[in-house]
Design a protein around this motif. Structure first.
Motif, PDB file in Angstrom:
ATOM      1  N   GLU A 199       8.638  44.269   6.398  1.00 11.25           N
ATOM      2  CA  GLU A 199       9.216  44.429   5.064  1.00 11.25           C
ATOM      3  C   GLU A 199      10.712  44.723   5.115  1.00 11.25           C
ATOM      4  O   GLU A 199      11.498  44.176   4.367  1.00 11.25           O
ATOM      5  CB  GLU A 199       8.503  45.564   4.317  1.00 11.25           C
ATOM      6  CG  GLU A 199       7.161  45.133   3.758  1.00 11.25           C
ATOM      7  CD  GLU A 199       6.261  46.316   3.424  1.00 11.25           C
ATOM      8  OE1 GLU A 199       6.732  47.479   3.446  1.00 11.25           O
ATOM      9  OE2 GLU A 199       5.067  46.068   3.156  1.00 11.25           O
ATOM     10  N   MET A 200      11.109  45.619   6.021  1.00 15.82           N
ATOM     11  CA  MET A 200      12.523  46.049   6.006  1.00 15.82           C
ATOM     12  C   MET A 200      13.426  45.184   6.873  1.00 15.82           C
ATOM     13  O   MET A 200      14.634  45.193   6.714  1.00 15.82           O
ATOM     14  CB  MET A 200      12.640  47.526   6.380  1.00 15.82           C
ATOM     15  CG  MET A 200      12.491  47.860   7.840  1.00 15.82           C
ATOM     16  SD  MET A 200      12.768  49.649   8.056  1.00 15.82           S
ATOM     17  CE  MET A 200      13.654  49.659   9.584  1.00 15.82           C
ATOM     18  N   GLY A 201      12.867  44.394   7.788  1.00 14.53           N
ATOM     19  CA  GLY A 201      13.688  43.643   8.745  1.00 14.53           C
ATOM     20  C   GLY A 201      13.814  44.442  10.022  1.00 14.53           C
ATOM     21  O   GLY A 201      13.807  45.672   9.985  1.00 14.53           O
ATOM     22  N   HIS A 202      13.922  43.761  11.148  1.00 16.01           N
ATOM     23  CA  HIS A 202      13.878  44.473  12.428  1.00 16.01           C
ATOM     24  C   HIS A 202      15.230  45.062  12.822  1.00 16.01           C
ATOM     25  O   HIS A 202      16.214  44.345  12.937  1.00 16.01           O
ATOM     26  CB  HIS A 202      13.412  43.533  13.537  1.00 16.01           C
ATOM     27  CG  HIS A 202      11.953  43.224  13.464  1.00 16.01           C
ATOM     28  ND1 HIS A 202      11.298  42.510  14.417  1.00 16.01           N
ATOM     29  CD2 HIS A 202      11.021  43.561  12.538  1.00 16.01           C
ATOM     30  CE1 HIS A 202      10.015  42.403  14.088  1.00 16.01           C
ATOM     31  NE2 HIS A 202       9.829  43.034  12.944  1.00 16.01           N
ATOM     32  N   PRO A 203      15.271  46.373  13.069  1.00 12.01           N
ATOM     33  CA  PRO A 203      16.450  46.963  13.697  1.00 12.01           C
ATOM     34  C   PRO A 203      16.570  46.484  15.155  1.00 12.01           C
ATOM     35  O   PRO A 203      15.581  46.048  15.754  1.00 12.01           O
ATOM     36  CB  PRO A 203      16.174  48.469  13.665  1.00 12.01           C
ATOM     37  CG  PRO A 203      15.083  48.669  12.671  1.00 12.01           C
ATOM     38  CD  PRO A 203      14.292  47.396  12.693  1.00 12.01           C
ATOM     39  N   GLU A 204      17.755  46.623  15.692  1.00 16.19           N
ATOM     40  CA  GLU A 204      18.023  46.263  17.092  1.00 16.19           C
ATOM     41  C   GLU A 204      17.016  46.944  18.030  1.00 16.19           C
ATOM     42  O   GLU A 204      16.489  46.318  18.955  1.00 16.19           O
ATOM     43  CB  GLU A 204      19.455  46.721  17.401  1.00 16.19           C
ATOM     44  CG  GLU A 204      20.051  46.248  18.692  1.00 16.19           C
ATOM     45  CD  GLU A 204      21.450  46.843  18.886  1.00 16.19           C
ATOM     46  OE1 GLU A 204      21.846  47.764  18.132  1.00 16.19           O
ATOM     47  OE2 GLU A 204      22.143  46.371  19.812  1.00 16.19           O
ATOM     48  N   ALA A 205      16.716  48.228  17.779  1.00 15.20           N
ATOM     49  CA  ALA A 205      15.812  48.999  18.651  1.00 15.20           C
ATOM     50  C   ALA A 205      14.396  48.405  18.647  1.00 15.20           C
ATOM     51  O   ALA A 205      13.728  48.380  19.683  1.00 15.20           O
ATOM     52  CB  ALA A 205      15.761  50.459  18.197  1.00 15.20           C
ATOM     53  N   VAL A 206      13.961  47.945  17.497  1.00 19.81           N
ATOM     54  CA  VAL A 206      12.606  47.386  17.371  1.00 19.81           C
ATOM     55  C   VAL A 206      12.536  46.038  18.086  1.00 19.81           C
ATOM     56  O   VAL A 206      11.571  45.742  18.802  1.00 19.81           O
ATOM     57  CB  VAL A 206      12.223  47.270  15.885  1.00 19.81           C
ATOM     58  CG1 VAL A 206      11.014  46.377  15.690  1.00 19.81           C
ATOM     59  CG2 VAL A 206      11.967  48.662  15.313  1.00 19.81           C
ATOM     60  N   TRP A 207      13.561  45.238  17.912  1.00 15.35           N
ATOM     61  CA  TRP A 207      13.636  43.954  18.638  1.00 15.35           C
ATOM     62  C   TRP A 207      13.549  44.201  20.153  1.00 15.35           C
ATOM     63  O   TRP A 207      12.779  43.527  20.849  1.00 15.35           O
ATOM     64  CB  TRP A 207      14.942  43.236  18.255  1.00 15.35           C
ATOM     65  CG  TRP A 207      15.365  42.184  19.229  1.00 15.35           C
ATOM     66  CD1 TRP A 207      14.746  40.993  19.448  1.00 15.35           C
ATOM     67  CD2 TRP A 207      16.473  42.244  20.123  1.00 15.35           C
ATOM     68  NE1 TRP A 207      15.416  40.303  20.431  1.00 15.35           N
ATOM     69  CE2 TRP A 207      16.472  41.040  20.855  1.00 15.35           C
ATOM     70  CE3 TRP A 207      17.473  43.180  20.365  1.00 15.35           C
ATOM     71  CZ2 TRP A 207      17.442  40.754  21.822  1.00 15.35           C
ATOM     72  CZ3 TRP A 207      18.432  42.905  21.324  1.00 15.35           C
ATOM     73  CH2 TRP A 207      18.407  41.711  22.040  1.00 15.35           C
ATOM     74  N   LEU A 208      14.306  45.185  20.649  1.00 15.90           N
ATOM     75  CA  LEU A 208      14.283  45.487  22.090  1.00 15.90           C
ATOM     76  C   LEU A 208      12.899  45.953  22.529  1.00 15.90           C
ATOM     77  O   LEU A 208      12.386  45.536  23.565  1.00 15.90           O
ATOM     78  CB  LEU A 208      15.341  46.551  22.419  1.00 15.90           C
ATOM     79  CG  LEU A 208      16.772  46.013  22.447  1.00 15.90           C
ATOM     80  CD1 LEU A 208      17.788  47.129  22.242  1.00 15.90           C
ATOM     81  CD2 LEU A 208      17.053  45.280  23.760  1.00 15.90           C
ATOM     82  N   HIS A 209      12.285  46.807  21.718  1.00 19.16           N
ATOM     83  CA  HIS A 209      10.944  47.307  22.002  1.00 19.16           C
ATOM     84  C   HIS A 209       9.952  46.147  22.088  1.00 19.16           C
ATOM     85  O   HIS A 209       9.175  46.049  23.038  1.00 19.16           O
ATOM     86  CB  HIS A 209      10.544  48.297  20.902  1.00 19.16           C
ATOM     87  CG  HIS A 209       9.176  48.873  21.046  1.00 19.16           C
ATOM     88  ND1 HIS A 209       8.855  49.772  22.049  1.00 19.16           N
ATOM     89  CD2 HIS A 209       8.049  48.679  20.326  1.00 19.16           C
ATOM     90  CE1 HIS A 209       7.574  50.104  21.924  1.00 19.16           C
ATOM     91  NE2 HIS A 209       7.067  49.456  20.892  1.00 19.16           N
ATOM     92  N   LEU A 210      10.011  45.265  21.120  1.00 22.50           N
ATOM     93  CA  LEU A 210       9.062  44.150  21.068  1.00 22.50           C
ATOM     94  C   LEU A 210       9.263  43.151  22.207  1.00 22.50           C
ATOM     95  O   LEU A 210       8.332  42.480  22.617  1.00 22.50           O
ATOM     96  CB  LEU A 210       9.169  43.421  19.722  1.00 22.50           C
ATOM     97  CG  LEU A 210       8.633  44.189  18.508  1.00 22.50           C
ATOM     98  CD1 LEU A 210       8.896  43.403  17.236  1.00 22.50           C
ATOM     99  CD2 LEU A 210       7.138  44.483  18.672  1.00 22.50           C
TER     100      LEU A 210
END
Ligand SMILES: [Zn+2]
Length: 250
Positions: A199-210
């Motif tokens: 819903e909110m769009g991926h932050p840089e940290a979430v992209w790295l985590h994924l």
């Protein structure tokens, strides 16, 4: 006269000197909102799981860009031996304008789910060949009452040790809720929710985590401390993370 922390030309002048002194390669990866976007790569990057560092995705958080630079200036002689990918400032237009967003009003830190934003696209492409063990993304929070961090982690966490190293400069934020989420002793370990981030769009940290980064840390300083102290807190936090990363696992 002392030059401003919002002077992007001056920031990159100093990074250019760091690149020369450390043997890191400074590469322009895109032009966004009229400004060149850069990364630095160390010769050791790609040989083992890397370290990812970034600052300045929100342009009104200049202690982050100054702190990352201060760390690099201090550790120049060691940097070429670390597998580093560094983004010194991910929103130069924002830095110059002292604005959180990019020129079109986007929060660039909500754009990492895809390639529609030129900054996210350039960063994703630059990082694509590499695996990362640890990442630190430097931010500031104007509502914070001390330093705190978000930690997305698959391996033993670094958060307590990083805040412990910074505490002498700025105490930990002791609130039990930060940014609407549960916090303990300055640490937020949000449960990962695909729906929420979709819903909110991926932050840089979430992209790295994924993409498999074992520790993705978003470090935040509060605004009430002076720029010098906040910048030093960022430099100390990065130094501590690199130190923890380089210690053999127990
Ligand atoms: Zn921020």
């Amino acid at each position: 006269m002392r030059r401003s922390s919002h002077d992007y030309t001056y920031l990159m002048q100093r990074w250019r000197a760091v690149a020369r002194g450390s043997g890191l390669r400074l590469v322009q990866i895109a032009t966004v909102d009229g400004f060149p976007l850069y990364c630095l790569k160390s010769p050791a990057l790609g040989h083992r799981s890397g370290l990812y560092l970034s600052a300045g995705i929100h342009g009104d958080e200049s202690a982050a860009t100054e702190g990352l630079l201060a760390w690099a200036q201090r550790f120049q002689s060691q940097m070429r031996h670390l597998p580093l990918l560094i983004f010194p400032c991910l929103n130069p237009w924002g830095l110059v304008m002292n604005r959180r967003s990019d020129a079109a009003g986007n929060d660039v830190n909500r754009m990492f789910h895809g390639d529609e934003h030129p900054t996210a696209a350039a960063v994703r492409e630059t990082a694509a060949p590499y695996a990362f063990d640890s990442a630190m993304l430097l931010h500031e929070d104007y509502d914070a009452q001390g330093v705190y961090l978000y930690e997305l982690t698959k391996r033993p966490a670094f958060g307590d040790a990083i805040l412990g190293a910074v505490e002498a400069l700025i105490p930990k934020d002791q609130r039990s809720r930060v940014d609407g989420r549960r916090a303990r002793d300055g640490i937020l370990r949000p449960r990962f929710s695909v729906k929420r981030f979709a819903e909110m769009g991926h932050p840089e940290a979430v992209w790295l985590h994924l993409r498999g980064c074992a520790r993705s840390i978003t470090f935040e300083t509060p605004s009430e401390a002076s720029l010098e102290v906040r910048s030093e807190a960022h430099a100390v936090a990065v130094a501590r993370m690199v130190e923890l990363w380089s210690m053999p696992a127990v």
